[in-house]
Design a protein around this motif. Structure first.
Motif, PDB file in Angstrom:
ATOM      1  N   LEU A   8      12.653  -8.423  12.814  1.00 26.45           N
ATOM      2  CA  LEU A   8      11.486  -9.000  13.474  1.00 26.45           C
ATOM      3  C   LEU A   8      11.485 -10.500  13.249  1.00 26.45           C
ATOM      4  CD1 LEU A   8       8.650  -6.508  12.489  1.00 26.45           C
ATOM      5  CD2 LEU A   8       9.788  -6.707  14.688  1.00 26.45           C
ATOM      6  N   THR A   9      11.075 -11.242  14.263  1.00 24.56           N
ATOM      7  CA  THR A   9      10.913 -12.683  14.094  1.00 24.56           C
ATOM      8  C   THR A   9       9.651 -12.926  13.264  1.00 24.56           C
ATOM      9  OG1 THR A   9       9.575 -12.967  16.074  1.00 24.56           O
ATOM     10  CG2 THR A   9      11.982 -13.090  16.347  1.00 24.56           C
ATOM     11  N   PRO A  10       9.524 -14.092  12.666  1.00 21.64           N
ATOM     12  CA  PRO A  10       8.298 -14.367  11.886  1.00 21.64           C
ATOM     13  C   PRO A  10       7.016 -14.254  12.707  1.00 21.64           C
ATOM     14  CG  PRO A  10       9.992 -15.957  11.343  1.00 21.64           C
ATOM     15  CD  PRO A  10      10.521 -15.143  12.483  1.00 21.64           C
ATOM     16  N   ILE A  11       7.052 -14.646  13.977  1.00 23.23           N
ATOM     17  CA  ILE A  11       5.853 -14.556  14.819  1.00 23.23           C
ATOM     18  C   ILE A  11       5.508 -13.091  15.090  1.00 23.23           C
ATOM     19  CG2 ILE A  11       4.962 -14.999  17.139  1.00 23.23           C
ATOM     20  CD1 ILE A  11       6.073 -17.758  16.974  1.00 23.23           C
ATOM     21  N   GLU A  12       6.515 -12.256  15.345  1.00 23.48           N
ATOM     22  CA  GLU A  12       6.262 -10.834  15.572  1.00 23.48           C
ATOM     23  C   GLU A  12       5.711 -10.178  14.317  1.00 23.48           C
ATOM     24  OE1 GLU A  12       9.700  -9.773  18.877  1.00 23.48           O
ATOM     25  OE2 GLU A  12      10.199  -9.699  16.751  1.00 23.48           O
ATOM     26  N   LEU A  13       6.239 -10.560  13.167  1.00 29.17           N
ATOM     27  CA  LEU A  13       5.754 -10.024  11.901  1.00 29.17           C
ATOM     28  C   LEU A  13       4.308 -10.454  11.640  1.00 29.17           C
ATOM     29  CD1 LEU A  13       6.620  -8.347   9.453  1.00 29.17           C
ATOM     30  CD2 LEU A  13       7.357 -10.466   8.376  1.00 29.17           C
ATOM     31  N   LEU A  14       4.009 -11.712  11.909  1.00 32.00           N
ATOM     32  CA  LEU A  14       2.646 -12.214  11.743  1.00 32.00           C
ATOM     33  C   LEU A  14       1.680 -11.531  12.708  1.00 32.00           C
ATOM     34  CD1 LEU A  14       0.782 -14.243  10.334  1.00 32.00           C
ATOM     35  CD2 LEU A  14       1.372 -15.891  12.114  1.00 32.00           C
ATOM     36  N   ALA A  15       2.113 -11.320  13.950  1.00 31.39           N
ATOM     37  CA  ALA A  15       1.261 -10.645  14.939  1.00 31.39           C
ATOM     38  C   ALA A  15       0.972  -9.211  14.506  1.00 31.39           C
ATOM     39  CB  ALA A  15       1.926 -10.668  16.312  1.00 31.39           C
ATOM     40  N   ALA A  16       1.974  -8.510  14.000  1.00 31.54           N
ATOM     41  CA  ALA A  16       1.768  -7.133  13.537  1.00 31.54           C
ATOM     42  C   ALA A  16       0.818  -7.110  12.340  1.00 31.54           C
ATOM     43  CB  ALA A  16       3.100  -6.492  13.174  1.00 31.54           C
ATOM     44  N   GLY A  17       0.996  -8.038  11.415  1.00 29.17           N
ATOM     45  CA  GLY A  17       0.112  -8.122  10.250  1.00 29.17           C
ATOM     46  C   GLY A  17      -1.322  -8.433  10.646  1.00 29.17           C
ATOM     47  N   THR A  18      -1.486  -9.294  11.638  1.00 36.93           N
ATOM     48  CA  THR A  18      -2.825  -9.642  12.115  1.00 36.93           C
ATOM     49  C   THR A  18      -3.503  -8.428  12.746  1.00 36.93           C
ATOM     50  OG1 THR A  18      -2.123 -11.912  12.513  1.00 36.93           O
ATOM     51  CG2 THR A  18      -4.124 -11.194  13.618  1.00 36.93           C
ATOM     52  N   ARG A  19      -2.753  -7.675  13.560  1.00 36.90           N
ATOM     53  CA  ARG A  19      -3.313  -6.467  14.182  1.00 36.90           C
ATOM     54  C   ARG A  19      -3.747  -5.458  13.124  1.00 36.90           C
ATOM     55  NH1 ARG A  19       1.624  -6.340  17.352  1.00 36.90           N
ATOM     56  NH2 ARG A  19       1.317  -7.876  18.980  1.00 36.90           N
ATOM     57  N   ILE A  20      -2.918  -5.285  12.121  1.00 33.79           N
ATOM     58  CA  ILE A  20      -3.253  -4.340  11.046  1.00 33.79           C
ATOM     59  C   ILE A  20      -4.492  -4.817  10.295  1.00 33.79           C
ATOM     60  CG2 ILE A  20      -2.449  -3.405   8.840  1.00 33.79           C
ATOM     61  CD1 ILE A  20       0.388  -3.405  10.090  1.00 33.79           C
ATOM     62  N   PHE A  21      -4.567  -6.103   9.986  1.00 35.76           N
ATOM     63  CA  PHE A  21      -5.715  -6.656   9.262  1.00 35.76           C
ATOM     64  C   PHE A  21      -7.009  -6.466  10.055  1.00 35.76           C
ATOM     65  CE2 PHE A  21      -8.575 -10.276   8.515  1.00 35.76           C
ATOM     66  CZ  PHE A  21      -8.891 -10.029   7.193  1.00 35.76           C
ATOM     67  N   VAL A  22      -6.991  -6.789  11.342  1.00 39.72           N
ATOM     68  CA  VAL A  22      -8.190  -6.651  12.175  1.00 39.72           C
ATOM     69  C   VAL A  22      -8.603  -5.185  12.265  1.00 39.72           C
ATOM     70  CG1 VAL A  22      -9.078  -6.901  14.530  1.00 39.72           C
ATOM     71  CG2 VAL A  22      -7.821  -8.773  13.466  1.00 39.72           C
ATOM     72  N   ALA A  23      -7.640  -4.290  12.403  1.00 39.21           N
ATOM     73  CA  ALA A  23      -7.956  -2.858  12.471  1.00 39.21           C
ATOM     74  C   ALA A  23      -8.572  -2.365  11.166  1.00 39.21           C
ATOM     75  CB  ALA A  23      -6.693  -2.055  12.798  1.00 39.21           C
ATOM     76  N   VAL A  24      -8.038  -2.805  10.034  1.00 44.35           N
ATOM     77  CA  VAL A  24      -8.577  -2.380   8.738  1.00 44.35           C
ATOM     78  C   VAL A  24      -9.994  -2.919   8.547  1.00 44.35           C
ATOM     79  CG1 VAL A  24      -8.322  -2.677   6.239  1.00 44.35           C
ATOM     80  CG2 VAL A  24      -6.350  -2.033   7.622  1.00 44.35           C
ATOM     81  N   VAL A  25     -10.221  -4.169   8.907  1.00 39.16           N
ATOM     82  CA  VAL A  25     -11.566  -4.749   8.788  1.00 39.16           C
ATOM     83  C   VAL A  25     -12.547  -3.987   9.675  1.00 39.16           C
ATOM     84  CG1 VAL A  25     -12.961  -6.789   9.318  1.00 39.16           C
ATOM     85  CG2 VAL A  25     -10.828  -7.038   8.054  1.00 39.16           C
ATOM     86  N   ALA A  26     -12.152  -3.655  10.899  1.00 46.36           N
ATOM     87  CA  ALA A  26     -13.030  -2.905  11.799  1.00 46.36           C
ATOM     88  C   ALA A  26     -13.365  -1.532  11.227  1.00 46.36           C
ATOM     89  CB  ALA A  26     -12.378  -2.761  13.172  1.00 46.36           C
ATOM     90  N   VAL A  27     -12.365  -0.843  10.689  1.00 45.68           N
ATOM     91  CA  VAL A  27     -12.598   0.487  10.115  1.00 45.68           C
ATOM     92  C   VAL A  27     -13.531   0.392   8.905  1.00 45.68           C
ATOM     93  CG1 VAL A  27     -11.474   2.384   8.866  1.00 45.68           C
ATOM     94  CG2 VAL A  27     -10.480   1.529  10.984  1.00 45.68           C
ATOM     95  N   VAL A  28     -13.324  -0.601   8.046  1.00 52.68           N
ATOM     96  CA  VAL A  28     -14.171  -0.762   6.863  1.00 52.68           C
ATOM     97  C   VAL A  28     -15.613  -1.075   7.272  1.00 52.68           C
ATOM     98  CG1 VAL A  28     -14.622  -2.259   4.868  1.00 52.68           C
ATOM     99  CG2 VAL A  28     -12.319  -1.391   5.277  1.00 52.68           C
ATOM    100  N   LEU A  29     -15.797  -1.960   8.256  1.00 50.89           N
ATOM    101  CA  LEU A  29     -17.152  -2.285   8.709  1.00 50.89           C
ATOM    102  C   LEU A  29     -17.850  -1.074   9.305  1.00 50.89           C
ATOM    103  CD1 LEU A  29     -16.720  -5.822  10.296  1.00 50.89           C
ATOM    104  CD2 LEU A  29     -17.983  -5.219   8.235  1.00 50.89           C
TER     105      LEU A  29
END
Length: 122
Positions: A8-29
């Motif tokens: 994965l390129t660094p941008i693809e890795l960052l995009a995947a990490g961002t999606r996971i972070f937003v999903a986890v925050v939404a689930v926790v809220l």
């Protein structure tokens, strides 16, 4: 070859990490609202008439969630183009500004009365 891995390129890795972070925050809220850790009682009720539904607060909440979701979606899609934040859609900005204006007018009416609210807007 079978089982070949691609890097994965660094941008693809960052995009995947961002999606996971937003999903986890939404689930926790959502979980905290459901369990009562975040108190949402009175969120959509009118403060002047306790226990009654406030359509002004409801539309503010809905349009804010829509605007935030649209921005997050466009930010996610922009990760494939370059490393900058996306522009804000003009129609969405007008919709959100109108929603905020409706809320503030209603708030001004409840605090100062209708005549003072109209006078303040001029």
């Amino acid at each position: 070859m079978r089982g070949q891995l691609t890097m994965l390129t660094p941008i693809e890795l960052l995009a995947a990490g961002t999606r996971i972070f937003v999903a986890v925050v939404a689930v926790v809220l959502i979980y905290q609202v459901i369990t009562g850790a975040i108190v949402s009682r009175g969120l959509l009720t009118d403060k002047e008439a306790p226990g009654t539904f406030s359509p002004v607060r409801f539309q503010l909440l809905v349009f804010t969630i829509i605007a935030a979701g649209q921005f997050l979606l466009s930010a996610d899609l922009s990760q494939t183009k370059d490393a900058s934040l996306p522009g804000i859609n003009d129609e969405l900005l007008y919709l959100l500004a109108g929603s905020q204006g409706i809320y503030l007018t209603g708030k001004g009416n409840s605090v100062f009365g209708l005549a003072q609210s109209i006078k303040f807007l001029r």
